[in-house]
Enzyme design. Structure first.
Site, PDB file in Angstrom:
ATOM      1  N   ILE A 185       0.828  -1.201   0.000  1.00  0.00           N
ATOM      2  CA  ILE A 185       0.000   0.000   0.000  1.00  0.00           C
ATOM      3  C   ILE A 185       0.865   1.254   0.000  1.00  0.00           C
ATOM      4  O   ILE A 185       0.564   2.239  -0.687  1.00  0.00           O
ATOM      5  CB  ILE A 185      -0.940  -0.002   1.223  1.00  0.00           C
ATOM      6  CG1 ILE A 185      -2.002  -1.104   1.081  1.00  0.00           C
ATOM      7  CG2 ILE A 185      -1.622   1.356   1.395  1.00  0.00           C
ATOM      8  CD1 ILE A 185      -2.828  -1.333   2.329  1.00  0.00           C
ATOM      9  N   SER A 230      -7.075  -0.251  10.305  1.00  0.00           N
ATOM     10  CA  SER A 230      -7.431  -1.610   9.892  1.00  0.00           C
ATOM     11  C   SER A 230      -8.840  -1.924  10.366  1.00  0.00           C
ATOM     12  O   SER A 230      -9.254  -1.506  11.458  1.00  0.00           O
ATOM     13  CB  SER A 230      -6.470  -2.637  10.492  1.00  0.00           C
ATOM     14  OG  SER A 230      -6.924  -3.961  10.237  1.00  0.00           O
ATOM     15  N   TYR A 283      -2.892  -6.710  17.627  1.00  0.00           N
ATOM     16  CA  TYR A 283      -2.912  -5.905  16.411  1.00  0.00           C
ATOM     17  C   TYR A 283      -4.162  -5.033  16.364  1.00  0.00           C
ATOM     18  O   TYR A 283      -4.088  -3.819  16.083  1.00  0.00           O
ATOM     19  CB  TYR A 283      -2.855  -6.822  15.199  1.00  0.00           C
ATOM     20  CG  TYR A 283      -2.967  -6.124  13.875  1.00  0.00           C
ATOM     21  CD1 TYR A 283      -1.941  -5.310  13.397  1.00  0.00           C
ATOM     22  CD2 TYR A 283      -4.103  -6.289  13.076  1.00  0.00           C
ATOM     23  CE1 TYR A 283      -2.043  -4.676  12.167  1.00  0.00           C
ATOM     24  CE2 TYR A 283      -4.210  -5.659  11.843  1.00  0.00           C
ATOM     25  CZ  TYR A 283      -3.183  -4.847  11.394  1.00  0.00           C
ATOM     26  OH  TYR A 283      -3.296  -4.213  10.181  1.00  0.00           O
TER      27      TYR A 283
END
Length: 249
Positions: free
Chosen positions: A18, A137, A150
């Site tokens: 990305i 995310s 995460y």
């Protein structure tokens, strides 16, 4: 289009996936692009693809000292920034019983502490109207097993976008988050899984995406550029989700 003609933009973690797709998209619209990363060979390759004015700077995104060194390097060259994409990050998945302090520290140092102190260090270098985009995310929202550390780190940066926008708006800068779903990037090869587990995990994740596929880096890059451009000046302190509908199930 040349929305970034004569603009300086910074992409951390800009040598692959990305980050590189976004750096190339900025360059295609006229920007002078600065990318960071840890691998010198990858940095050299990225710089060669971004044009003669591009800069590639070796930098540790998890280090407070590294944040200050990057800001100092830009300041020494007289560079003021019009857009920043804080993309550098790490994704290591582990179940609760397998998480240890080193995984926690690596994740939060890279995904939370790094962006926070990078913004702090770069704030004096932001031009009026500058935009900061943080890579989030959808794991912050969907409760995927083995993603607890995460996901928590990404939830933290979503919160930071709100509070740091409030602090930086008086100086004319805004902060937003772009939260991708599963995207075809080398990151999926760095999850700490063996090949068979990785393939099974990827197939299981893809089955949850209503579009039936992973996203493409260029699709995420286009949204980063939108959030970085004056056309999105009324979008402040918020999150855009680009996940093929995955988080809507």
């Amino acid at each position: 289009m040349n929305r970034f003609q004569n603009k300086n933009v910074l992409v951390t973690g800009g040598t692959s996936g990305i980050g590189l797709a976004t750096a190339l998209a900025y360059a295609a619209e006229g920007a002078r692009v600065i990318v960071t990363g840890r691998d010198q060979a990858a940095l050299d390759q990225a710089a060669s693809s971004l044009g003669a004015d591009a800069l590639a700077i070796r930098n540790d995104a998890a280090s407070i000292a590294g944040s200050r060194e990057l800001a100092n390097a830009l300041s020494a060259k007289g560079i003021k920034l019009d857009a920043v994409f804080l993309n550098a990050g790490v994704a290591k998945f582990a179940t609760l019983d397998a998480v240890d302090e080193s995984l926690w520290d690596l994740t939060f140092n890279t995904n939370v502490k790094g962006p926070y102190f990078q913004i702090q260090a770069l704030a004096p270098l932001l031009n009026a109207g500058a935009s900061i985009v943080i890579n989030g995310s959808i794991n912050a929202h969907i409760g995927m097993p083995a993603s607890s550390v995460y996901a928590a780190s990404k939830a933290a940066v979503i919160s930071l976008a709100k509070t740091l926008s409030a602090e930086l708006l008086p100086a004319g800068a805004r902060v937003n988050v772009l939260s991708p779903g599963p995207v075809e990037t080398p990151l999926y090869g760095k999850l700490g899984m063996d090949q068979a587990t990785l393939e099974a995990t990827a197939a299981q994740i893809q089955s949850q995406v209503p579009l039936g596929r992973f996203g493409k880096p260029a699709e995420i890059a286009s949204t980063v550029l939108h959030l970085s451009a004056p056309e999105s000046a009324f979008i402040v302190g918020t999150e855009i989700v680009a996940d093929g509908g995955m988080s809507q199930l």
